[in-house]
Scaffold this motif. Structure first.
Motif, mmCIF file in Angstrom:
data_model
loop_
_atom_site.group_PDB
_atom_site.id
_atom_site.type_symbol
_atom_site.label_atom_id
_atom_site.label_comp_id
_atom_site.label_asym_id
_atom_site.label_seq_id
_atom_site.Cartn_x
_atom_site.Cartn_y
_atom_site.Cartn_z
ATOM 1 N N SER A 1 -5.372 9.439 -2.249
ATOM 2 C CA SER A 1 -4.646 8.535 -1.359
ATOM 3 C C SER A 1 -5.590 7.534 -0.702
ATOM 4 O O SER A 1 -5.263 6.351 -0.563
ATOM 5 C CB SER A 1 -3.901 9.340 -0.289
ATOM 6 N N MET B 1 -5.850 8.164 -8.547
ATOM 7 C CA MET B 1 -5.105 9.276 -7.968
ATOM 8 C C MET B 1 -5.153 10.498 -8.877
ATOM 9 O O MET B 1 -5.218 11.641 -8.405
ATOM 10 C CB MET B 1 -3.653 8.866 -7.722
ATOM 11 N N ALA C 1 0.826 -1.207 0.000
ATOM 12 C CA ALA C 1 0.000 0.000 0.000
ATOM 13 C C ALA C 1 0.862 1.260 0.000
ATOM 14 O O ALA C 1 0.584 2.218 -0.730
ATOM 15 C CB ALA C 1 -0.942 -0.008 1.205
ATOM 16 N N TRP D 1 1.128 3.698 -3.129
ATOM 17 C CA TRP D 1 0.650 5.062 -2.854
ATOM 18 C C TRP D 1 1.698 6.094 -3.246
ATOM 19 O O TRP D 1 1.374 7.112 -3.873
ATOM 20 C CB TRP D 1 0.325 5.193 -1.368
ATOM 21 N N VAL E 1 -6.542 4.849 -3.356
ATOM 22 C CA VAL E 1 -5.462 3.917 -3.683
ATOM 23 C C VAL E 1 -5.169 2.980 -2.520
ATOM 24 O O VAL E 1 -5.086 1.756 -2.692
ATOM 25 C CB VAL E 1 -4.200 4.697 -4.100
ATOM 26 N N VAL E 2 -5.011 3.537 -1.316
ATOM 27 C CA VAL E 2 -4.675 2.702 -0.160
ATOM 28 C C VAL E 2 -5.788 1.707 0.133
ATOM 29 O O VAL E 2 -5.528 0.522 0.412
ATOM 30 C CB VAL E 2 -4.398 3.594 1.065
ATOM 31 N N LEU F 1 1.124 8.622 -6.292
ATOM 32 C CA LEU F 1 1.056 10.033 -5.902
ATOM 33 C C LEU F 1 1.951 10.882 -6.797
ATOM 34 O O LEU F 1 1.538 11.953 -7.270
ATOM 35 C CB LEU F 1 1.456 10.188 -4.440
#
Length: 289
Positions: free
Chosen positions: A220, A174, A78, A82, A223-224, A86
Motif C-alpha cells: 500500500s 502490491m 490514489a 490502491w 502504490v500510494v 490491493l
C-alpha cells in the motif's frame, strides 16, 4: 573470575559500519531535501529567484481553492488505484502461494507477472492508445459487434484511462510484498483452521489476512506513494487535460517557478508522509520483518 569489560571501541566500530550508508543518504537524500525546503521560502520576481525568507509561496498555496481541488483529485486516484491493486495483488498472491504446488511452477508464474515490467513505463502507457482510442481496437470491436452505436469517448484521455494505466503500472508493487508475506505463513495454521470447522472465507479473513499485514502495508505504501507523485501517467493518459499535484509541480518547474514548485513539493511530501505514518501504525513493520 573477573567480569569481562566491554571494549570502548565497540560502539565506534558500529558507527563506522553505518557511516558509508549514512553518508550516501545524507548526500543523495538529506541535502537535496533540505535544499528543496530552503528554496520553498525564497521569493520569486517573475523569473528571478530572490534568496530571502518569505511565506508568500505557502500563503498563495493554501489560499487557493485550486490547491485543495488538486489534492482531492490526487487522493482520489490514489485511493481508487490502491483499492484495485490491493484486490488484484491479494488474489494473485493467494493463488500463487496456496494453489500452485510445485515450487518451480510457482516461481515461473511469479516471474511471468513481472514480464510487462521489463519495458519502460512510457512504452506500456502508449500501448493503451491504439487499444482505447476512438478508432482503436476496443471501439472497433464494440461498434462492429453492435454493442454500442458509436465509439466510446471515455475510454481514453479520461479518469478511466488514467486509473487503468496506474493499475497496469503499479500492481506488481502490491503483488511482490504480499507474495513475500504469504509465502512465510505456516501451512499447518490453515489445516488447523479447517480442522476447527472454519470455512475457506473464514480461514482467509482470520488467518491469511492478519499474517499478511506486513505485505499489505508495504504494498500500500509503494502504490500510494507512486500514484501521489506521478505526473507522467496523468499527462499521457489524461491527454494533458487532467491535473494533479505532481502535474502542477512539473508545470511550475517548466516555467522556472522553482520556489512555488518547491513549496508544492514540501506540502506533497508532508501529505505522503502523513499517509505512510497512518499505514505503519496498523502494524509494526520492524517487528514483523
Amino acid at each position: 573470575m573477573p567480569a569481562r569489560r566491554s571494549s570502548p571501541w565497540r560502539p565506534r566500530l558500529h558507527h563506522l559500519l553505518v557511516a558509508p550508508l549514512a553518508c550516501l543518504l545524507l548526500v543523495f537524500f538529506g541535502i537535496p531535501l533540505a535544499l528543496v525546503v530552503v528554496v520553498s521560502f525564497f521569493d520569486l520576481d517573475q523569473f528571478d529567484i530572490i534568496p530571502t525568507f518569505v511565506l508568500t509561496n505557502y500563503v498563495e498555496l493554501f489560499g487557493s481553492s485550486l490547491t485543495y481541488t488538486l489534492y482531492a483529485n490526487t487522493i482520489k486516484y490514489a485511493v481508487i488505484v490502491w483499492a484495485i491493486t490491493l484486490v488484484i495483488g491479494f488474489t494473485v498472491s493467494y493463488f500463487l502461494v496456496f494453489h500452485v504446488r510445485p515450487f518451480l511452477l510457482q516461481l515461473a508464474l511469479f516471474l511471468l507477472c513481472t514480464v510487462p515490467f521489463w519495458t519502460s513505463n512510457v512504452i506500456r502507457m502508449i500501448s493503451w492508445v491504439p487499444l482505447l482510442g476512438r478508432n482503436g481496437l476496443v471501439n472497433t470491436v464494440l461498434v462492429a459487434s453492435g454493442a454500442v452505436p458509436a465509439p466510446l469517448e471515455w475510454l481514453l484521455f479520461s479518469d478511466f484511462s488514467v486509473v487503468l494505466a496506474f493499475v497496469h503500472l503499479y500492481t506488481m508493487f502490491m503483488i511482490v510484498p504480499i507474495f513475500n508475506s504469504m509465502s512465510r505463513i505456516d501451512r499447518a495454521l490453515l489445516e488447523a483452521s479447517r480442522d476447527a470447522g472454519a470455512s475457506a472465507w473464514q480461514t482467509v479473513w482470520n488467518v491469511v489476512v492478519p499474517l499478511s499485514k506486513p505485505g499489505l502495508v508495504i504494498g500500500s505504501i509503494f502504490v500510494v506513494t507512486l500514484v501521489m507523485g506521478d505526473y507522467v501517467t496523468i499527462g499521457v493518459m489524461g491527454g494533458q487535460q487532467i491535473a494533479s499535484v505532481g502535474k502542477i509541480i512539473q508545470v511550475e518547474l517548466s516555467y522556472l517557478q522553482f520556489p512555488l514548485a518547491a513549496a508544492n513539493a514540501v506540502v506533497l511530501l508532508g501529505a505522503v508522509l502523513a499517509i505512510i505514518c497512518t499505514m505503519t501504525r496498523l502494524v509494526d513493520l520492524r517487528r514483523e520483518l
